[in-house]
Design a protein around this motif. Structure first.
Motif, PDB file in Angstrom:
ATOM      1  N   TYR A   1       0.806  -1.216   0.000  1.00  0.00           N
ATOM      2  CA  TYR A   1       0.000   0.000   0.000  1.00  0.00           C
ATOM      3  C   TYR A   1       0.842   1.270   0.000  1.00  0.00           C
ATOM      4  CZ  TYR A   1      -2.847  -3.722   2.037  1.00  0.00           C
ATOM      5  OH  TYR A   1      -3.462  -4.921   2.288  1.00  0.00           O
TER       6      TYR A   1
ATOM      7  N   LYS B   1      -1.276   4.637  -1.373  1.00  0.00           N
ATOM      8  CA  LYS B   1      -2.434   4.418  -0.504  1.00  0.00           C
ATOM      9  C   LYS B   1      -2.183   5.003   0.879  1.00  0.00           C
ATOM     10  CE  LYS B   1      -4.389   1.836  -3.699  1.00  0.00           C
ATOM     11  NZ  LYS B   1      -5.552   2.337  -4.481  1.00  0.00           N
TER      12      LYS B   1
ATOM     13  N   LYS C   1     -18.192   3.009   2.286  1.00  0.00           N
ATOM     14  CA  LYS C   1     -16.824   2.818   1.803  1.00  0.00           C
ATOM     15  C   LYS C   1     -16.421   1.343   1.870  1.00  0.00           C
ATOM     16  CE  LYS C   1     -16.060   7.311   1.413  1.00  0.00           C
ATOM     17  NZ  LYS C   1     -15.836   7.971   0.100  1.00  0.00           N
TER      18      LYS C   1
ATOM     19  N   ASP D   1     -16.174  -0.859  -0.253  1.00  0.00           N
ATOM     20  CA  ASP D   1     -15.254  -1.296  -1.313  1.00  0.00           C
ATOM     21  C   ASP D   1     -13.807  -0.992  -0.971  1.00  0.00           C
ATOM     22  OD1 ASP D   1     -17.374  -2.231  -2.785  1.00  0.00           O
ATOM     23  OD2 ASP D   1     -17.491  -0.490  -4.118  1.00  0.00           O
ATOM     24  N   ASN D   2     -13.606  -0.110  -0.004  1.00  0.00           N
ATOM     25  CA  ASN D   2     -12.240   0.234   0.402  1.00  0.00           C
ATOM     26  C   ASN D   2     -11.746  -0.599   1.580  1.00  0.00           C
ATOM     27  OD1 ASN D   2     -13.524   3.056  -0.636  1.00  0.00           O
ATOM     28  ND2 ASN D   2     -11.345   2.955  -1.133  1.00  0.00           N
TER      29      ASN D   2
ATOM     30  N   ASP E   1     -10.220  -3.617   3.422  1.00  0.00           N
ATOM     31  CA  ASP E   1      -9.304  -4.693   3.074  1.00  0.00           C
ATOM     32  C   ASP E   1      -9.296  -5.706   4.218  1.00  0.00           C
ATOM     33  OD1 ASP E   1      -7.032  -6.314   2.658  1.00  0.00           O
ATOM     34  OD2 ASP E   1      -6.041  -4.742   1.498  1.00  0.00           O
TER      35      ASP E   1
ATOM     36  N   TYR F   1      -9.338   0.046   6.334  1.00  0.00           N
ATOM     37  CA  TYR F   1      -9.700   0.706   5.079  1.00  0.00           C
ATOM     38  C   TYR F   1      -8.450   1.214   4.366  1.00  0.00           C
ATOM     39  CZ  TYR F   1     -14.550   0.660   6.742  1.00  0.00           C
ATOM     40  OH  TYR F   1     -15.784   0.269   7.186  1.00  0.00           O
TER      41      TYR F   1
ATOM     42  N   PHE G   1      -7.369   3.747   1.279  1.00  0.00           N
ATOM     43  CA  PHE G   1      -7.830   4.806   0.387  1.00  0.00           C
ATOM     44  C   PHE G   1      -6.692   5.283  -0.503  1.00  0.00           C
ATOM     45  CE2 PHE G   1     -10.618   5.117   4.125  1.00  0.00           C
ATOM     46  CZ  PHE G   1     -11.869   5.013   3.505  1.00  0.00           C
ATOM     47  N   ASP G   2      -7.064   5.855  -1.640  1.00  0.00           N
ATOM     48  CA  ASP G   2      -6.070   6.377  -2.570  1.00  0.00           C
ATOM     49  C   ASP G   2      -5.327   7.562  -1.964  1.00  0.00           C
ATOM     50  OD1 ASP G   2      -6.745   4.530  -4.506  1.00  0.00           O
ATOM     51  OD2 ASP G   2      -8.134   5.872  -5.545  1.00  0.00           O
TER      52      ASP G   2
END
Length: 262
Positions: free
Chosen positions: A52, A56, A71, A73-74, A76, A82, A84-85
Motif C-alpha cells: 500500500y 495508498k 466505503k 469497497d475500500n 481490506d 480501510y 484509500f487512494d
C-alpha cells in the motif's frame, strides 16, 4: 615489458574510476505520518504494508467494515482496515540542498481526526553520518511542515533517529520524542508537506540547489513505489566515466605505440 606494464596500469586506473562511479547513486526521501486515530503512511523500513506504500493511505475505521458502510469497497480484510487512494511526491537527491516531500489526494476528513502522533521524513541515507551521539559530518539543519501549501511549523535542527535499516529519519512532529516541539498548526484538507534542508553530504540537489521547485510541493519526485532498503539508481554518469576511461586507454595506447615506432 614496459609497454605491457603501462597498459595494465592505465586499464586498472580506468576500471577503478568506472567502478567508483558505478557505486554512486541518489538517495530517496518520503513523507511518513500517523495521526492520533492511527491513520498512516509508514516509513521506508516498515515493509508490513509495502503493498500500500506507493499510493495508498490506511485508515483503521475501528477495524470494522461496518464503520463506513458507504466505503465498504475500500475495506481490506487482509489487514482489517480501510485503504484509500493517496498521491505521494517523494524526493530523489544526491547531496546537499533543500527538498520537499508531500502527501495529497487524500480525504483527510474521513476519519474525523485533526491531530498527529508524528510527521516524519523517511530516507535511505545511512544514519551514521547524522548520528548526534557520534561525530556527525552531515546535518538536517531545518524542517518545515506545510499544510495546504501554507507553512505551519519550522523546526531548527530537527531531532533525527535511525530506522530498522539504520537509515536516517527526520522528526518534524513526534509525540513519542520529547525533543520535538508540540505541533499546534492546522490539519490538512488538501495536502501535507515537509521541506527539509541537508548539509554535509556534499554534492548538490538533483535538478538544482532547490530540488523542491516550490514551497510546499515538489517537482523532483523520485520513482518510489514500495519500501526498499536498496537505493534507486538514476543517471549516475557511469557511461560518461566509462567513456573517459576508454579514451584514456586508447590515448595511452596511442602514446606508447608512437614511442615504440621511434
Amino acid at each position: 615489458m614496459k609497454l605491457r606494464r603501462v597498459l595494465t596500469t592505465v586499464a586498472a586506473a580506468a576500471m577503478a574510476a568506472a567502478s567508483l562511479a558505478a557505486t554512486a547513486s541518489a538517495y530517496q526521501a518520503a513523507i511518513s505520518f500517523q495521526n492520533t486515530v492511527y491513520s498512516f503512511r509508514n516509513g521506508m523500513s516498515d515493509t508490513a504494508y509495502a503493498a500500500y506504500w506507493g499510493d495508498k493511505v490506511i485508515m483503521w475505521g475501528g477495524n470494522s467494515e461496518e464503520t463506513w458502510p458507504d466505503k465498504i469497497d475500500n475495506f481490506d480484510w487482509d489487514i482489517n482496515g480501510y485503504v484509500f487512494d493517496a498521491t505521494y511526491t517523494d524526493a530523489t537527491f544526491d547531496g546537499d540542498g533543500t527538498y520537499t516531500v508531500t502527501a495529497d489526494g487524500i480525504d483527510w476528513a474521513q476519519d474525523n481526526c485533526d491531530s498527529w502522533n508524528f510527521i516524519q521524513v523517511s530516507t535511505d541515507v545511512p544514519f551514521d553520518a547524522f548520528d548526534p551521539t557520534g561525530t556527525p559530518t552531515a546535518f538536517v539543519t531545518t524542517a518545515t511542515v506545510y499544510v495546504d501549501g501554507v507553512a505551519q511549523a519550522t523546526v531548527e535542527n530537527p531531532p533525527v533517529e535511525k530506522d530498522a535499516n539504520n537509515n536516517l529519519v527526520v522528526n518534524c512532529v513526534n509525540i513519542y520524542n520529547t525533543d520535538c516541539p508540540k505541533y499546534e498548526g492546522a490539519y490538512p484538507t488538501d495536502s501535507l508537506s515537509v521541506e527539509f534542508t541537508v548539509e554535509g553530504l556534499g554534492g548538490g540537489a538533483t535538478g538544482g540547489e532547490d530540488a523542491s521547485g516550490s514551497e510546499g510541493g515538489s517537482d523532483a519526485a523520485g520513482d518510489v513505489n514500495a519500501p526498499t532498503t536498496d537505493k534507486q539508481s538514476p543517471d549516475t554518469g557511469v557511461e560518461g566515466v566509462a567513456a573517459v576511461a576508454g579514451l584514456a586507454i586508447v590515448a595511452g595506447g596511442a602514446v606508447l605505440l608512437s614511442k615504440k615506432r621511434k
